[in-house]
Design an enzyme around this catalytic site. Structure first.
Site, PDB file in Angstrom:
ATOM      1  N   PHE A  38       0.861  -1.177   0.000  1.00 52.32           N
ATOM      2  CA  PHE A  38       0.000   0.000   0.000  1.00 52.32           C
ATOM      3  C   PHE A  38       0.892   1.219   0.000  1.00 52.32           C
ATOM      4  CE2 PHE A  38      -4.477   1.090   0.820  1.00 52.32           C
ATOM      5  CZ  PHE A  38      -5.083  -0.097   0.452  1.00 52.32           C
ATOM      6  N   GLN A  60      -7.803  14.818   3.339  1.00 48.07           N
ATOM      7  CA  GLN A  60      -7.123  14.026   2.308  1.00 48.07           C
ATOM      8  C   GLN A  60      -7.969  13.837   1.055  1.00 48.07           C
ATOM      9  OE1 GLN A  60      -6.301   9.560   2.802  1.00 48.07           O
ATOM     10  NE2 GLN A  60      -4.299  10.516   2.900  1.00 48.07           N
ATOM     11  N   HIS A  68      -8.130  11.467  -2.009  1.00 47.38           N
ATOM     12  CA  HIS A  68      -7.607  10.183  -2.489  1.00 47.38           C
ATOM     13  C   HIS A  68      -7.437  10.313  -3.996  1.00 47.38           C
ATOM     14  CE1 HIS A  68      -7.270   5.974  -3.424  1.00 47.38           C
ATOM     15  NE2 HIS A  68      -7.284   5.655  -2.159  1.00 47.38           N
ATOM     16  N   LEU A  80     -14.721   5.351  -4.547  1.00 45.96           N
ATOM     17  CA  LEU A  80     -13.301   5.045  -4.383  1.00 45.96           C
ATOM     18  C   LEU A  80     -12.867   3.804  -5.147  1.00 45.96           C
ATOM     19  CD1 LEU A  80     -11.019   6.223  -2.549  1.00 45.96           C
ATOM     20  CD2 LEU A  80     -11.273   4.105  -1.286  1.00 45.96           C
ATOM     21  N   GLU A 112      -6.501   1.923  -3.198  1.00 48.57           N
ATOM     22  CA  GLU A 112      -5.069   1.953  -3.478  1.00 48.57           C
ATOM     23  C   GLU A 112      -4.542   0.531  -3.665  1.00 48.57           C
ATOM     24  OE1 GLU A 112      -3.389   5.093  -1.104  1.00 48.57           O
ATOM     25  OE2 GLU A 112      -1.927   3.635  -0.415  1.00 48.57           O
ATOM     26  N   ARG A 133      -0.714   9.545  -0.713  1.00 47.43           N
ATOM     27  CA  ARG A 133      -1.894  10.017  -1.454  1.00 47.43           C
ATOM     28  C   ARG A 133      -1.812  11.486  -1.842  1.00 47.43           C
ATOM     29  NH1 ARG A 133      -6.361   6.651   2.017  1.00 47.43           N
ATOM     30  NH2 ARG A 133      -5.726   4.679   1.103  1.00 47.43           N
ATOM     31  N   HIS A 178     -11.702  12.486   0.651  1.00 46.80           N
ATOM     32  CA  HIS A 178     -11.743  11.141   1.210  1.00 46.80           C
ATOM     33  C   HIS A 178     -11.717  11.071   2.729  1.00 46.80           C
ATOM     34  CE1 HIS A 178     -11.198   6.857   1.238  1.00 46.80           C
ATOM     35  NE2 HIS A 178     -10.006   6.932   1.777  1.00 46.80           N
ATOM     36  N   ARG A 200      -2.746  11.061   5.960  1.00 49.78           N
ATOM     37  CA  ARG A 200      -2.862   9.690   6.473  1.00 49.78           C
ATOM     38  C   ARG A 200      -2.374   8.683   5.440  1.00 49.78           C
ATOM     39  NH1 ARG A 200      -6.505   5.548   5.775  1.00 49.78           N
ATOM     40  NH2 ARG A 200      -8.203   6.753   4.861  1.00 49.78           N
TER      41      ARG A 200
HETATM   42  C1  FAD Z   1     -14.872   4.199   0.281  1.00 48.70           C
HETATM   43  C2  FAD Z   1     -13.899   4.214   1.404  1.00 48.70           C
HETATM   44  C3  FAD Z   1     -12.894   3.277   1.470  1.00 48.70           C
HETATM   45  C4  FAD Z   1     -11.988   3.280   2.536  1.00 48.70           C
HETATM   46  N1  FAD Z   1     -10.999   2.322   2.585  1.00 48.70           N
HETATM   47  C5  FAD Z   1     -10.168   2.291   3.658  1.00 48.70           C
HETATM   48  C6  FAD Z   1      -9.196   1.248   3.795  1.00 48.70           C
HETATM   49  O1  FAD Z   1      -9.090   0.352   2.989  1.00 48.70           O
HETATM   50  N2  FAD Z   1      -8.392   1.275   4.875  1.00 48.70           N
HETATM   51  C7  FAD Z   1      -8.480   2.243   5.824  1.00 48.70           C
HETATM   52  O2  FAD Z   1      -7.719   2.197   6.792  1.00 48.70           O
HETATM   53  N3  FAD Z   1      -9.413   3.216   5.725  1.00 48.70           N
HETATM   54  C8  FAD Z   1     -10.255   3.256   4.674  1.00 48.70           C
HETATM   55  N4  FAD Z   1     -11.195   4.245   4.593  1.00 48.70           N
HETATM   56  C9  FAD Z   1     -11.376   5.180   5.712  1.00 48.70           C
HETATM   57  C10 FAD Z   1     -12.144   4.491   6.827  1.00 48.70           C
HETATM   58  O3  FAD Z   1     -13.029   3.551   6.297  1.00 48.70           O
HETATM   59  C11 FAD Z   1     -12.948   5.485   7.671  1.00 48.70           C
HETATM   60  O4  FAD Z   1     -12.113   6.520   8.085  1.00 48.70           O
HETATM   61  C12 FAD Z   1     -13.494   4.771   8.898  1.00 48.70           C
HETATM   62  O5  FAD Z   1     -14.221   3.628   8.536  1.00 48.70           O
HETATM   63  C13 FAD Z   1     -14.364   5.662   9.775  1.00 48.70           C
HETATM   64  O6  FAD Z   1     -14.857   4.865  10.819  1.00 48.70           O
HETATM   65  P1  FAD Z   1     -15.590   5.480  12.070  1.00 48.70           P
HETATM   66  O7  FAD Z   1     -15.842   4.346  13.021  1.00 48.70           O
HETATM   67  O8  FAD Z   1     -14.848   6.639  12.576  1.00 48.70           O
HETATM   68  O9  FAD Z   1     -16.964   6.034  11.481  1.00 48.70           O
HETATM   69  P2  FAD Z   1     -17.988   5.463  10.374  1.00 48.70           P
HETATM   70  O10 FAD Z   1     -17.719   4.056  10.009  1.00 48.70           O
HETATM   71  O11 FAD Z   1     -18.061   6.470   9.316  1.00 48.70           O
HETATM   72  O12 FAD Z   1     -19.335   5.455  11.193  1.00 48.70           O
HETATM   73  C14 FAD Z   1     -19.929   6.644  11.676  1.00 48.70           C
HETATM   74  C15 FAD Z   1     -21.041   6.229  12.607  1.00 48.70           C
HETATM   75  O13 FAD Z   1     -21.540   7.378  13.261  1.00 48.70           O
HETATM   76  C16 FAD Z   1     -22.941   7.367  13.215  1.00 48.70           C
HETATM   77  N5  FAD Z   1     -23.372   8.761  13.295  1.00 48.70           N
HETATM   78  C17 FAD Z   1     -22.888   9.839  12.632  1.00 48.70           C
HETATM   79  N6  FAD Z   1     -23.535  10.956  13.023  1.00 48.70           N
HETATM   80  C18 FAD Z   1     -24.429  10.565  13.958  1.00 48.70           C
HETATM   81  C19 FAD Z   1     -25.400  11.250  14.745  1.00 48.70           C
HETATM   82  N7  FAD Z   1     -25.579  12.565  14.640  1.00 48.70           N
HETATM   83  N8  FAD Z   1     -26.150  10.532  15.599  1.00 48.70           N
HETATM   84  C20 FAD Z   1     -26.007   9.186  15.713  1.00 48.70           C
HETATM   85  N9  FAD Z   1     -25.116   8.497  14.983  1.00 48.70           N
HETATM   86  C21 FAD Z   1     -24.338   9.180  14.143  1.00 48.70           C
HETATM   87  C22 FAD Z   1     -23.298   6.659  11.931  1.00 48.70           C
HETATM   88  O14 FAD Z   1     -24.591   6.111  12.006  1.00 48.70           O
HETATM   89  C23 FAD Z   1     -22.219   5.577  11.900  1.00 48.70           C
HETATM   90  O15 FAD Z   1     -22.632   4.461  12.660  1.00 48.70           O
HETATM   91  C24 FAD Z   1     -12.111   4.260   3.536  1.00 48.70           C
HETATM   92  C25 FAD Z   1     -13.134   5.197   3.476  1.00 48.70           C
HETATM   93  C26 FAD Z   1     -14.006   5.186   2.413  1.00 48.70           C
HETATM   94  C27 FAD Z   1     -15.081   6.254   2.370  1.00 48.70           C
END
Ligand code: FAD
Length: 594
Positions: free
Chosen positions: A119, A239, A241, A251, A254, A285, A366, A408
């Site tokens: 990666f 960031q 991507h 997306l 990578e 990135r 991203h 990142r």
């Molecule tokens: C398409 C894509 C691919 C990615 N691929 C990778 C990868 O391969 N490797 C990597 O390390 N990272 C990757 N990332 C980044 C990574 O996935 C995210 O940064 C990470 O999953 C965020 O996780 P989180 O637990 O912080 O929040 P999220 O998984 O975004 O969850 C947010 C949660 O908060 C809740 N929420 C939000 N606002 C409220 C509210 N007001 N009230 C109640 N609930 C609320 C939502 O319901 C949800 O449950 C990727 C991101 C994307 C978009």
């Protein structure tokens, strides 16, 4: 006042992505915990993560957590706090194995160990060559993490409140006492009274036009914190991507380049060798996104448009893998097995078969490097003196520990979620053992209910979706892959006008049940604030570092700017910046070598 029900828990976790679920799993072992999520938990954006979770397991070739730490600090352009990076990279190994033991179906090497792939930015520190560090389950790693953690939470009887949207934080002085949420199905307000609160609400890519982020990523948690007197850290670093599907932003992991894919301009040239001669297509990135932008600017976009090609066709790509002790060139079967979702997306959305043709890609908004400032146990820090807001935690993308600094590395977000989600969950469980449940202030929900009634009953003429488009356009034009004082100031001016216009928005749906119009209008308010904080923080930082590339200040300036930005919102609505030092460690800042 309206129908407001009160629930009492030791701790409330807002968000059911990887960070929220990991924290819930740990906190619920000894505390009474509720998880509130505006989405059904397994629809959280973590489920969209494709490429992998970074951990120096060294399953196929030599690797060490210190190498992972060095790459992370270097990738961050030295803005990451090195004590936090050490925690991330050391604990990554154990937490990945813990998830394997929970049943996460990782891909495997022929020897049975968890499969790892290359990666961007992950290297063997001695040879500088890419190293296999990204543990993955095909290109559905996040999906598998989310499902595994959710099943574990169900098994351990975590209390879920699905489709409850948190809209306010109850803070009294230096202590939190719970949150206020709307039950989306009924439109009723609920108070969750607790000793501790954790935000794990994810990012805010929806501030920009082209983004890989889900519709729901509107930065609610970060905006609520800002409104309750908590500063936001390093918001200028967002960031882009490099490989989003042209126009759609979806997306393309990578992992495609990790499996040998290459970027090509309209002249058929593998242009990354000019920008990053050693690591080429696997550069960080920020570097690759800027390279694409410059190629397009120089007229080398495909067909004169603002995209380039990402090519993984076996004809072009000179990439080999091992099977049964034999070295084989990649072929259709390999691509379909390692990148099934990507192949599916490009066929569905573009009619492009990636085994036969290159994919059109452009940079896509991203990931938020900045966010709610925390220490390594997820506790929220109120200022540069690191004063703590008692009982308040954050982890995951909405938080800023800071392990990603100015940029990142791929796979480090999933690592961040599970490492710091786990630490915050553990700390919170201990905290609630001794912390008292302080009483709720009188009529605590009145203000927020009144705010919602104002939005619902407003008779203005401005349509929320039009405002959203204008905000996204302003951010894309002014605060994007490249920026200057002039472009950022133009965006700021526009955002201030939009803030005014927001006072006159009209929501068409006046009903209570499943009123997504109303909730989206409220979310737009969050996005507008975060966009402004991003622009205010970006215009002040007169240097280029990681994801923040200023055309008018192209060099990194460690003397003046090796520090974290904190953006506060004062009671009169103005934004104020303060700064705090970066925690250095083993690695002294060095100029970037590509
Ligand atoms: C398409 C894509 C691919 C990615 N691929 C990778 C990868 O391969 N490797 C990597 O390390 N990272 C990757 N990332 C980044 C990574 O996935 C995210 O940064 C990470 O999953 C965020 O996780 P989180 O637990 O912080 O929040 P999220 O998984 O975004 O969850 C947010 C949660 O908060 C809740 N929420 C939000 N606002 C409220 C509210 N007001 N009230 C109640 N609930 C609320 C939502 O319901 C949800 O449950 C990727 C991101 C994307 C978009």
């Amino acid at each position: 006042m309206a129908n407001v029900k009160t629930h009492t828990f030791d701790a409330v976790i807002v968000g059911a992505g990887g960070a929220g679920l990991m924290a819930a799993l740990y906190a619920s072992r000894s505390a009474n915990v509720a998880v509130l999520s505006k989405l059904y938990p397994t629809r959280s954006h973590t489920g969209a993560a494709q490429g992998g979770v970074g951990a120096a397991l060294g399953n196929m070739e030599e690797d060490h957590w210190e190498w992972h730490a060095y790459d992370t600090v270097k990738g961050s352009d030295y803005l990451a706090d090195q004590d936090a990076v050490d925690v991330l990279c050391k604990e990554a190994i154990d937490v990945v194995i813990e998830m394997e033991h929970m049943g996460l179906p990782f891909d495997r090497f022929p020897n049975g160990r968890i499969s790892q792939r290359r990666f961007g930015g992950h290297t063997n520190n001695e040879t500088q060559k890419p190293v296999m560090r990204a543990c993955h389950a095909a290109d559905r790693t996040g999906h598998m993490i989310l499902q595994t953690l959710y099943q574990q939470c169900i098994k351990h009887n975590v209390n879920f409140y699905d489709e409850y949207q948190v809209v306010d934080l109850i803070r009294v002085g230096d202590q939190v006492r719970g949150v206020i949420a709307i039950e989306i199905a009924t439109g009723d307000f609920h108070i969750f009274h607790s000793k501790a609160v954790m935000f794990a609400t994810g990012g805010w890519g929806r501030c920009w036009e082209v983004t890989s982020n889900a519709h729901s990523l509107t930065g609610d948690g970060a905006a609520i914190c800002l409104r309750r007197g908590i500063p936001l850290q390093d918001m200028e670093f967002f960031q882009f991507h490099p490989t989003g599907i042209f126009k759609l932003g979806i997306l393309i992991t990578e992992g495609v380049r990790g499996e040998g894919g290459v970027l090509i301009n309209s002249e058929g040239e593998r242009f990354m060798k000019r920008y990053a001669p050693t690591i080429k297509d696997l550069a960080s990135r920020d570097v690759v996104s800027r390279a694409i932008y410059l190629e397009v600017k120089a007229g080398r976009g495909i067909g004169g448009k603002n995209y380039v090609h990402l090519d993984i066709t076996p004809e072009t790509v000179n990439h080999y893998f091992e099977e049964d002790g034999e070295k084989r060139r990649i072929d259709r079967d390999y691509i379909e097995a390692k990148l099934p979702d990507i192949a599916d997306f490009t066929r569905t959305y573009l009619g492009v078969d990636p085994v036969k043709e290159p994919m059109p890609v452009q940079p896509t908004a991203h990931y938020a490097m900045g966010g709610i400032p925390t220490d390594v146990d997820g506790r929220i820090l109120l200022n540069a003196n690191k004063d703590i807001l008692n009982g308040m935690y954050a982890a995951g993308e909405c938080a800023c520990v800071s392990v990603h600094g100015a940029n990142r590395l791929g796979t480090n977000s999933l690592t961040d979620l599970v490492v710091f989600g786990r630490r915050a969950g553990k700390h919170m469980a201990e905290y609630v053992q001794t912390a008292p449940l302080e009483p709720l202030p009188d009529n605590v929900a009145d203000d927020i209910i009144a705010r919602f009634e104002r939005i619902r009953n407003n008779t203005g003429s401005v349509k929320p979706y039009e405002l959203r488009q204008q905000m996204q356009r302003a951010m894309t034009e002014g605060v994007s892959v490249f920026r200057t004082e002039e472009t950022i100031n133009e965006a700021l001016e526009k955002l201030q006008q939009l803030r005014e216009a927001y006072g006159s928005i009209q929501v068409e749906d006046k009903s209570k049940q499943f009123n997504s119009d109303l909730l989206e209008a409220w979310e737009l308010g969050c996005l507008l604030e975060l966009a402004e904080v991003t622009a205010v923080s970006a215009v002040a930082r007169q240097e280029s570092r990681g994801g923040h590339a200023r055309d008018d200040f192209p060099e990194r300036d460690d003397e003046k700017w090796l520090k974290h930005t904190l953006c506060h919102k004062d009671a009169d609505g103005t934004y104020r910046l303060t700064y705090k030092p970066v925690t250095l460690g083993r690695y002294e800042p060095k100029p970037r070598v590509y």
